[in-house]
Scaffold this active site. Structure first.
Site: not given
Ligand code: SPV
Ligand code: MG
Length: 308
Positions: A58, A61-62, A72, A99, A173, A204
């Site tokens: 994965w 972005g976070f 983020d 992402d 999403r 989510h």
């Molecule tokens: C990320 O990991 O960037 C996500 C998941 O989009 S969350 O941070 O839970 O939105």
């Molecule tokens: Mg994200």
């Protein structure tokens, strides 16, 4: 023989059907019913994800935002994220689920993004139905605004129309539950996104129990497999997920960066407390292990072969 015909062996081999990362990801979902995708924020963490036996990476972005010390909230650029995806794809053969937040703008931006991410080596993109700039989903009282369904449907259609490899996955999403818009809205959006061509639907939730997601799943009558990110409801383990049958992918959304921070904090505090590195040394991986991950063996081989 001309120079062009010298290249014939290359063109012959390129005609052979080499499975793409996207094809591999689709096949794994079909065969296993459920794939496990772990977050990564660097090529090194991508290598560790692969060695641990996950099905995919994965490109969070976070995590990348946190790596830059940023929140983020759409501050990391597409170029920064894309460069990281490319660097990960160079070091790991695992399929990368990218992402791409809100898709960096409207449907026109999505077209550009999908082409770029596919070319960078991603196997899938996840696009979320929030407004740009977005606010990270798990922040308490974060500003969570959804775009109109029609606008997001256009983005999904644009993504589907611009992928070159038909196996490349477009995952829609919906943040309807995160935004507090309720289950009927989430189901309506998920159905519209599937109708627009989305291969999978990510639902989510930031509730601390799986109830909300389980209820959504009970109401979901679409064919698209569901993706979940159970960060706030970790009780939802593999056994429980499999029992629900509609989930095709589970994403462990931020566990690489949290593991990194946990480990660094611990070591840094101990070094200060101990007045040196003499105690922590035995608890850390060896420098040789880092050499292994860096493929120093290849450097040695190449030196033997080519340094004359
Ligand atoms: C990320 O990991 O960037 C996500 C998941 O989009 S969350 O941070 O839970 O939105
Ligand atoms: Mg994200």
């Amino acid at each position: 023989m001309s120079l062009i015909s010298d290249f014939s062996h290359t063109s012959r081999s390129s005609k052979r059907k080499v499975p793409t990362a996207a094809g591999i990801l689709r096949a794994r979902i079909a065969e296993q019913g459920l794939v496990h995708v772990m977050a990564a924020h660097s090529p090194l963490s991508a290598i560790l994800v692969e060695e641990a036996g996950f099905d995919g990476i994965w490109a969070s972005g976070f995590e990348l935002s946190a790596l830059y010390g940023l929140p983020d909230v759409s501050l990391v650029s597409m170029t920064q994220h894309l460069d990281m995806v490319r660097a990960m794809a160079e070091q790991s053969s695992l399929p990368i689920v990218a992402d791409i937040d809100t898709g960096f703008g409207n449907a026109v931006n999505v077209i550009h993004a999908v082409r770029q991410y596919e070319r960078a080596g991603a196997a899938a993109v996840v696009i979320e139905d929030k407004t740009f700039p977005k606010v990270t989903s798990l922040a308490p009282e974060g500003r969570q605004e959804l775009v109109r369904i029609e606008e997001f449907v256009g983005k999904i259609r644009a993504a589907i129309a611009s992928r070159r490899n038909p196996d490349f996955l477009v995952i829609a999403r919906t943040e309807a539950l995160i935004a507090g818009s309720g289950e009927p809205e989430a189901l309506m959006r998920a159905a519209a996104y599937e109708e627009a061509g989305a291969d999978m639907i990510l639902i989510h939730s930031k509730q601390d129990t799986p109830d909300e997601v389980e209820s959504f799943l009970n109401g979901w009558s679409g064919r698209a497999p569901i993706v979940i990110v159970p960060t706030t409801y970790p009780q939802m383990n593999e056994q429980r997920i499999r029992a629900l049958s509609k989930i095709g992918m589970v994403i462990y959304g931020n566990h690489a960066i949290r593991a990194t921070v946990t480990a660094m904090k611990d070591v840094f505090v101990r070094v200060r407390k101990d007045g040196g590195i003499h105690h922590v040394n035995r608890d850390l991986v060896s420098v040789e292990e880092i050499f292994r991950l860096q493929r120093m063996d290849r450097v040695r081989d190449d030196e033997k072969k080519f340094l004359t």
